[in-house]
Design an enzyme around this catalytic site. Structure first.
Site, PDB file in Angstrom:
ATOM      1  N   ARG A 192     -13.588  33.495  44.474  1.00  0.00           N
ATOM      2  CA  ARG A 192     -12.135  33.244  45.678  1.00  0.00           C
ATOM      3  C   ARG A 192     -12.268  33.144  46.982  1.00  0.00           C
ATOM      4  O   ARG A 192     -11.690  33.092  47.236  1.00  0.00           O
ATOM      5  CB  ARG A 192     -11.096  33.898  44.784  1.00  0.00           C
ATOM      6  CG  ARG A 192      -9.120  33.350  45.286  1.00  0.00           C
ATOM      7  CD  ARG A 192      -8.421  34.652  44.893  1.00  0.00           C
ATOM      8  NE  ARG A 192      -9.199  34.540  42.633  1.00  0.00           N
ATOM      9  CZ  ARG A 192      -7.685  34.376  41.770  1.00  0.00           C
ATOM     10  NH1 ARG A 192      -6.457  35.119  42.841  1.00  0.00           N
ATOM     11  NH2 ARG A 192      -8.056  35.105  41.259  1.00  0.00           N
ATOM     12  N   HIS A 197      -7.601  23.591  41.553  1.00  0.00           N
ATOM     13  CA  HIS A 197      -6.811  24.845  41.833  1.00  0.00           C
ATOM     14  C   HIS A 197      -6.170  25.651  41.457  1.00  0.00           C
ATOM     15  O   HIS A 197      -5.208  25.959  41.773  1.00  0.00           O
ATOM     16  CB  HIS A 197      -7.189  25.436  43.318  1.00  0.00           C
ATOM     17  CG  HIS A 197      -7.495  27.114  44.249  1.00  0.00           C
ATOM     18  ND1 HIS A 197      -9.039  27.034  44.045  1.00  0.00           N
ATOM     19  CD2 HIS A 197      -6.555  27.199  44.617  1.00  0.00           C
ATOM     20  CE1 HIS A 197      -8.257  28.238  44.129  1.00  0.00           C
ATOM     21  NE2 HIS A 197      -7.486  28.972  45.343  1.00  0.00           N
ATOM     22  N   TYR A 231       6.975  18.865  55.206  1.00  0.00           N
ATOM     23  CA  TYR A 231       7.302  18.582  56.413  1.00  0.00           C
ATOM     24  C   TYR A 231       5.648  17.671  57.766  1.00  0.00           C
ATOM     25  O   TYR A 231       5.750  16.283  57.812  1.00  0.00           O
ATOM     26  CB  TYR A 231       7.967  19.187  57.549  1.00  0.00           C
ATOM     27  CG  TYR A 231       9.271  19.468  57.096  1.00  0.00           C
ATOM     28  CD1 TYR A 231      10.166  18.850  56.732  1.00  0.00           C
ATOM     29  CD2 TYR A 231       9.800  21.541  56.454  1.00  0.00           C
ATOM     30  CE1 TYR A 231      11.752  19.622  55.773  1.00  0.00           C
ATOM     31  CE2 TYR A 231      10.796  21.710  55.994  1.00  0.00           C
ATOM     32  CZ  TYR A 231      12.290  20.544  55.899  1.00  0.00           C
ATOM     33  OH  TYR A 231      13.425  21.095  55.143  1.00  0.00           O
TER      34      TYR A 231
END
Length: 747
Positions: free
Chosen positions: A31, A77, A121
């Protein structure tokens, strides 16, 4: 109902230790830390690979970030979507990454700390360099693949990155018990250093630094500790000092503007607004009076913070103040920690280059072994087709005379002619001599008739020659390390030529910033504080003109120096120091400022017992008396401290300070208890102690009795107080001894 639960009998501490180590290693490896080979953390690698799989290339239309994030999370993931989107955003920000890997379309945040718009967006696609230098050879079996979290997909363990991305883009991450922090570097310099290492593996770090001058931050700035960089690159740890870039501009009226055009890398984000606040605080705290105005005129073109100075200001001295008191000069902590051979290691510059070069050789070996195998297959097929074209009439005869494909194939491969009808015996004899391979036979059987055209046969021969040239080249690359090194270096040079850019960060040895405060003419002034806690200072002449009104209206009045300090002692044993310069100096009728506003004193939790100047304290001894009758004399010099708040004395539980006084001509002290006992004794009986001591007992008190008031008597000067409707002459009290009960005065 069947119980499938499993009870483990084990030592609790051992189980906790094992579980925590497993967790820590998971965070470290899977990670938080990048792999030194491709310089990517797992979330970054998975995001880029997913975009590659989705076909979101640099020359294709943008795709919604939410689509990329969702696909990455679902396939590779299995963590929060915010961590994936944050990673995608950072990889697209040219002010954080030396070389952005993702081309973002929409609001992806800015250098001043504004965050990116929501992923629904924004849109994104891969950058050209990411496609060409990070993902180009994934189809050539150059890296290992492993199953994803639910074993429904395959993902690469590392990307076949052709450049030292760990250095170029840097890395930051916090794991368990360790953290990585690598600054970004210049792509061209890193490639030159990598090539130099490939030519001479015994090259020293000092020699590598001929190519890599130091970090190259995307925000520019100036690294000021050039001489310390060698040790940092040797060990992989250290601190890089970096300053913003400042220019001077003349403005109207002969004033000078200090313009900050580049900021230190650690200042990106919300620290720019923090910097502006810190500059404003310099004015409020009276560290400088040079600033007229400050404005942030930064835009897409770059950083531009303008500070307008007074006409008589020294701009260079002011900039040194900014370096000393704000984050215009900052440090970047280097800790080049990465996953190397499956474990976290702190690597120096040479170790990083060695790891990357070894990886490049491994990738190249696998790539050209794979390409060679494909060319050998192509060669076999081509030779079979060329041979077939030379005996095409015989092959057509075999095909027309065969009952099925297998019969024809057996004839082509093994020369079996049973069941095949031939036009002549000669053809049959020739057919028995055919010895094509399996692949050649399949190619012949699948060959289309147009391939028999003369030009097509010529093209086939040319292809064969090209294939033979490739085979010779690939065998040479695989056989000779020099040849492979040259191929890798050629690719690096091409990447440098297309994507290299000039260095942004200057590297130099700069002297430590020295700020010279303007010398203030020292003079004596008067300190005034009224009963409401409002304090101010006035000059001596003003005080003399208004002496009667000043004495009547103020609780504390004393002389002090304008360059000195005021010392405020409280009943809870605290000493608060206040710079006289922090107090308003002006007219007699000015209101002043609450003493709470310029010190750590709080009227809500403590009361003022004594207030005087530092100058006065340094010249006298200070007598302390507490409610529990603990007393001591302390040398005033002990209270000359640099901290704003210190403990002035040590108090027993439930005790508080009742009286503090500077000793001058006082000879006797009178303690008055709440229950009406008075004790008069000589001040000489009180021992001198350190400020950290509790002191000695001054008066024996009853079980619930406390010292209420303290009086001081000079020789030959009568002192009296009103007590129980009569005038009590303190000099007339019997002179006793310290630590006695005293006498009870009745009405």
């Amino acid at each position: 109902m069947e119980d499938n639960s499993r009870i483990i009998r084990t030592e609790y501490s051992e189980e906790m230790q094992k579980s925590f180590i497993d967790y820590a290693m998971s965070v470290i490896i899977a990670r938080a830390l990048p792999d030194v080979r491709d310089g990517l953390k797992p979330v970054q690698r998975r995001t880029l690979y997913d975009m590659h799989e989705l076909g979101i290339r640099y020359d294709k239309p943008y795709r919604k970030s939410a689509r990329i994030v969702g696909d990455t999370m679902g396939k590779y993931h299995p963590h929060g979507d915010s961590s994936i989107y944050d990673s995608l955003v950072v990889m697209s920000q040219d002010f954080k990454k030396g070389m952005p890997l993702i081309d973002g379309h929409g609001n992806f945040g800015n250098i001043e700390g504004d965050g990116a718009a929501a992923m629904r967006y924004t849109e994104a696609r891969l950058q050209k360099i990411t496609q060409e230098a990070f993902l180009a050879d994934l189809d050539k079996d150059v890296v290992d693949f492993m199953p994803n979290f639910d074993e429904t997909e395959k993902e690469p363990t590392v990307l076949p990155v052709k450049i030292p991305n760990f250095l170029v883009n840097g890395s930051e991450g916090i794991a368990v018990g360790m953290a990585t922090s690598t600054p970004p570097h210049n792509l061209g310099e890193v490639i030159d250093a990598m090539k130099a290492y490939m030519l001479d593996e015994n090259i020293t770090t000092r020699e590598l630094m001929r190519y890599i001058k130091g970090p190259d931050f995307p925000t520019g700035g100036i690294v000021t500790n050039k001489d310390e960089l060698l040790e940092i690159y040797e060990t992989g740890t250290g601190k890089i000092k970096i300053r913003g870039k400042v220019e001077y501009e003349k403005s109207k009226g002969g004033k000078t503007n200090v313009v900050i055009t580049e900021i230190p890398y650690p200042m990106i984000g919300m620290n720019i607004s923090k910097f502006l606040t810190d500059v404003a605080a310099l004015v409020e705290s009276k560290k400088t009076q040079d600033i007229v105005d400050i404005s942030n005129q930064s835009s897409k073109e770059g950083i531009r913070i303008v500070i307008e100075l007074r006409k008589d200001a020294d701009p260079e001295n002011f900039v040194n103040l900014l370096y000393k008191k704000t984050r215009l000069e900052d440090t970047f902590g280097v800790n080049m920690l990465a996953i190397y051979n499956g474990r976290p290691e702190t690597l120096g510059l040479k170790a990083v280059l060695k790891a990357v070069v070894d990886f490049q050789y491994e990738v190249a070996t696998r790539k050209y072994t794979n390409l060679l195998a494909k060319e050998m297959d192509r060669k076999e097929v081509q030779e079979g087709l060329i041979k077939a074209c030379n005996v095409i009439d015989l092959i057509i005869e075999i095909l027309r005379g065969s009952k099925d494909r297998n019969m024809a194939k057996e004839c082509l491969v093994n020369g079996k002619v049973d069941g095949i009808k031939f036009k002549s015996k000669e053809s049959k004899i020739m057919a028995t001599q055919l010895m094509f391979s399996e692949k050649q036979a399949n190619a012949i059987l699948e060959m289309r008739l147009y391939k028999l055209i003369g030009l097509e046969i010529e093209a086939l021969i040319n292809e064969h020659e090209e294939t033979m040239a490739n085979i010779y080249r690939y065998e040479d690359i695989l056989a000779r390390r020099d040849s492979m090194a040259q191929v890798i270096m050629n690719e690096l040079e091409e990447i440098k030529r297309e994507y290299g850019r000039k260095r942004r960060t200057a590297i130099e040895n700069a002297e430590e910033a020295v700020y010279k405060e303007k010398e203030i003419e020292e003079m004596e002034i008067m300190f005034l504080m009224d009963r409401f806690g409002y304090a101010k200072t006035i000059d001596m002449a003003t005080y003399e003109r208004n002496k009667d009104a000043a004495d009547a209206e103020n609780r504390y009045i004393f002389k002090c120096k304008n360059t000195g300090k005021v010392c405020l002692f409280t009943d809870i044993g605290q000493l608060h120091t206040i710079k006289v310069m922090d107090l308003p100096f002006g007219k007699f009728r000015d209101k002043g400022i609450p003493i709470d506003n310029v010190s750590n004193y709080s009227s809500d939790r403590e009361q003022i017992v004594f207030l005087t100047s530092q100058t006065e304290l340094n010249l006298c001894q200070v007598l302390f008396v507490t409610a529990q009758s603990m007393m001591k004399v302390v040398d005033g010099g002990e209270f000359d401290v640099s901290k704003r708040t210190v403990a002035a004395t040590k108090l027993q539980e439930g005790d508080r300070v009742v009286s503090i006084v500077c000793l001058h001509e006082q000879k006797n002290i009178v303690l008055q208890s709440r229950e009406g006992f008075f004790l008069r004794f000589s001040i000489e009986e009180i021992p001198e102690k350190k400020k950290g001591a509790v002191g000695v007992r001054g008066m024996k008190l009853g079980e619930k009795d406390l010292v209420e008031s303290v009086y001081y008597i000079q020789n030959a000067v009568e002192a009296s107080i009103p007590y129980k409707s009569k005038n009590l002459v303190l000099n007339g009290l019997k002179l006793g001894k310290r630590d006695s009960k005293g006498v009870k005065v009745r009405a």
